[in-house]
Design an enzyme around this catalytic site. Structure first.
Site, PDB file in Angstrom:
ATOM      1  CG  ASP A 139      -1.788  -1.214   1.334  1.00  0.00           C
ATOM      2  OD1 ASP A 139      -2.005  -1.867   0.298  1.00  0.00           O
ATOM      3  OD2 ASP A 139      -2.241  -1.526   2.448  1.00  0.00           O
ATOM      4  CG  HIS A 183      -6.133  -0.662   4.300  1.00  0.00           C
ATOM      5  ND1 HIS A 183      -5.714  -0.165   5.504  1.00  0.00           N
ATOM      6  CD2 HIS A 183      -7.196  -1.454   4.566  1.00  0.00           C
ATOM      7  CE1 HIS A 183      -6.490  -0.635   6.468  1.00  0.00           C
ATOM      8  NE2 HIS A 183      -7.397  -1.419   5.915  1.00  0.00           N
ATOM      9  CD  GLN A 275      -3.647  -5.603  -6.576  1.00  0.00           C
ATOM     10  OE1 GLN A 275      -3.609  -4.406  -6.805  1.00  0.00           O
ATOM     11  NE2 GLN A 275      -4.653  -6.165  -5.944  1.00  0.00           N
TER      12      GLN A 275
HETATM   13  O1  F6P Z   1      -2.190  -4.018   3.477  1.00  0.00           O
HETATM   14  C1  F6P Z   1      -2.070  -4.850   2.389  1.00  0.00           C
HETATM   15  C2  F6P Z   1      -3.413  -5.287   1.912  1.00  0.00           C
HETATM   16  O2  F6P Z   1      -3.214  -6.162   0.821  1.00  0.00           O
HETATM   17  C3  F6P Z   1      -4.373  -4.171   1.538  1.00  0.00           C
HETATM   18  O3  F6P Z   1      -4.087  -3.615   0.281  1.00  0.00           O
HETATM   19  C4  F6P Z   1      -5.696  -4.879   1.638  1.00  0.00           C
HETATM   20  O4  F6P Z   1      -6.736  -3.967   1.897  1.00  0.00           O
HETATM   21  C5  F6P Z   1      -5.491  -5.804   2.802  1.00  0.00           C
HETATM   22  O5  F6P Z   1      -4.109  -6.002   2.914  1.00  0.00           O
HETATM   23  C6  F6P Z   1      -6.153  -7.141   2.691  1.00  0.00           C
HETATM   24  O6  F6P Z   1      -6.008  -7.773   3.921  1.00  0.00           O
HETATM   25  P1  F6P Z   1      -6.180  -9.324   4.214  1.00  0.00           P
HETATM   26  O7  F6P Z   1      -4.904 -10.002   3.834  1.00  0.00           O
HETATM   27  O8  F6P Z   1      -6.373  -9.384   5.691  1.00  0.00           O
HETATM   28  O9  F6P Z   1      -7.342  -9.792   3.433  1.00  0.00           O
END
Ligand code: F6P
Length: 351
Positions: A139, A183, A275
């Site tokens: 992010d 995020h 990503q």
């Molecule tokens: O912070 C990295 C990230 O990939 C964000 O871009 C995304 O909103 C979040 O983590 C997703 O989180 P999780 O792995 O808990 O689904």
């Protein structure tokens, strides 16, 4: 200034990203080879620290991991300071951490992670542990550093995906909406959107209006441009849509809105976790190695309560208490936004 660390622990916490292993290697090899320290790796972020799950990292165990995606230590979103009153185990988490670090005889703890990780690292420092942070995340939203590793790899992945949208969008004369992670911030969307030639880029930091979007997309059709690529940050708010309640992401909601407004066939693609996966880009390998080596240097100098960071092209350190609880948003007048506007990229805000 604290005492020079002889024994250090490393953990990786929060969402994974490319470059974590390069950072573990950077810290570990510098600590062992340059400073003669003992290095321990905790499993699954703060969970390993609570449950005392660790292993010794020697030079051999740090070889061959530079190019590996993910993290050899594992990670979790465990937040040891989030108390739930009914659970004694949960309540005692910070105490368990202090006890485990002390029985292992750790002089310092290196926490590699994003905003949440830095916040916890700052709290552990307040409790008396010697903590050093290293910022990572796709992010790029950690306050106090110009760059986090993981971001460059994710920009490359998202850009390649957007590149591939152009041919299918053109063949079908469609609007393609691509949802990018980030995020609450729009760094990844801005950079991949510009690099991938997005016609519209929607960021959480800029207020956009559906009418402006409609006008712009119609204008492209009138100019004989048969398709459009719309790159949307996952954190974007969509007027009239409650994303959580309606169980729709930003990309889906924007696609629905565009199709309704313009009548042009519209499809959405959510890039999601690809990503975050796979091998780090060369730039991320370099950034992670440098930040890792720098953090080991901070431990050797006894400079605790700091996060290793970049300002400009220089490595530096920022107090964890300054970083904690903040988010680095894309400034509304960011140079890349200004430059993209000059080539008629639409940010939906009419500026
Ligand atoms: O912070 C990295 C990230 O990939 C964000 O871009 C995304 O909103 C979040 O983590 C997703 O989180 P999780 O792995 O808990 O689904």
């Amino acid at each position: 200034m604290g005492k020079t660390a002889k024994k250090i622990g490393i953990l990786t916490a929060g969402g994974d990203c490319p470059g974590l292993n390069a950072a573990i290697r950077g810290v570990g090899k510098t600590a062992i080879i340059k400073y003669g320290m003992d290095v321990y790796g905790f499993s699954s972020g703060y969970l390993g620290l609570i449950n005392n799950e660790y292993r010794r990292l020697d030079e051999k165990s740090l070889s061959g991991i530079l190019t590996l995606g993910g993290t050899i230590l594992g990670t979790s979103r465990e937040k040891p300071f989030k108390h739930k009153e009914y659970d004694a185990y949960v309540q005692n988490k910070p105490d368990r951490i202090l006890k485990n670090c002390s029985s292992l005889g750790l002089d310092a703890l290196i926490c590699i992670g994003g905003n949440g990780t830095m916040k916890t690292a700052g709290k552990l420092q307040e409790l008396g542990l010697n903590v050093i942070g290293i910022p990572k995340t796709i992010d790029n939203d950690v306050w106090g550093t110009d760059m986090t590793f993981g971001f460059d790899s994710a920009v490359n992945i998202a850009t390649e995906a957007i590149d591939r949208m152009h041919t299918t969008a053109n063949s079908h004369k469609r609007i393609m909406v691509v949802e990018v992670m980030g995020h609450h911030t729009g760094w990844l969307t801005l950079y991949s959107g510009v690099a991938g030639g997005g016609d519209v880029i929607l960021l959480p930091e800029l207020k956009w209006k559906p009418e402006i979007l409609k006008k712009y997309l119609k204008k492209r059709v009138n100019q004989g441009k048969p398709y459009s690529i719309v790159v949307v940050a996952e954190g974007v708010k969509v007027p009239g849509v409650k994303k959580k309640k309606e169980r729709v992401g930003a990309g889906g909601a924007v696609a629905r809105l565009i199709q309704d407004l313009t009548g042009i066939e519209t499809r959405e693609t959510i890039l999601g976790y690809i990503q975050r996966g796979g091998t780090p880009s060369p730039r991320d390998r370099v950034i992670a190695t440098e930040l890792g080596a720098y953090a080991a240097g901070l431990a050797a100098e006894g400079r605790y309560g700091q996060m290793a960071a970049y300002t400009g092209n220089d490595l530096c350190s920022v107090p964890l208490e300054e970083v904690a609880g903040k988010t680095k948003f894309v400034p509304e007048d960011h140079a890349l936004i200004r430059h993209a506007r000059t080539i008629d990229t639409c940010f939906g805000d009419g500026a």
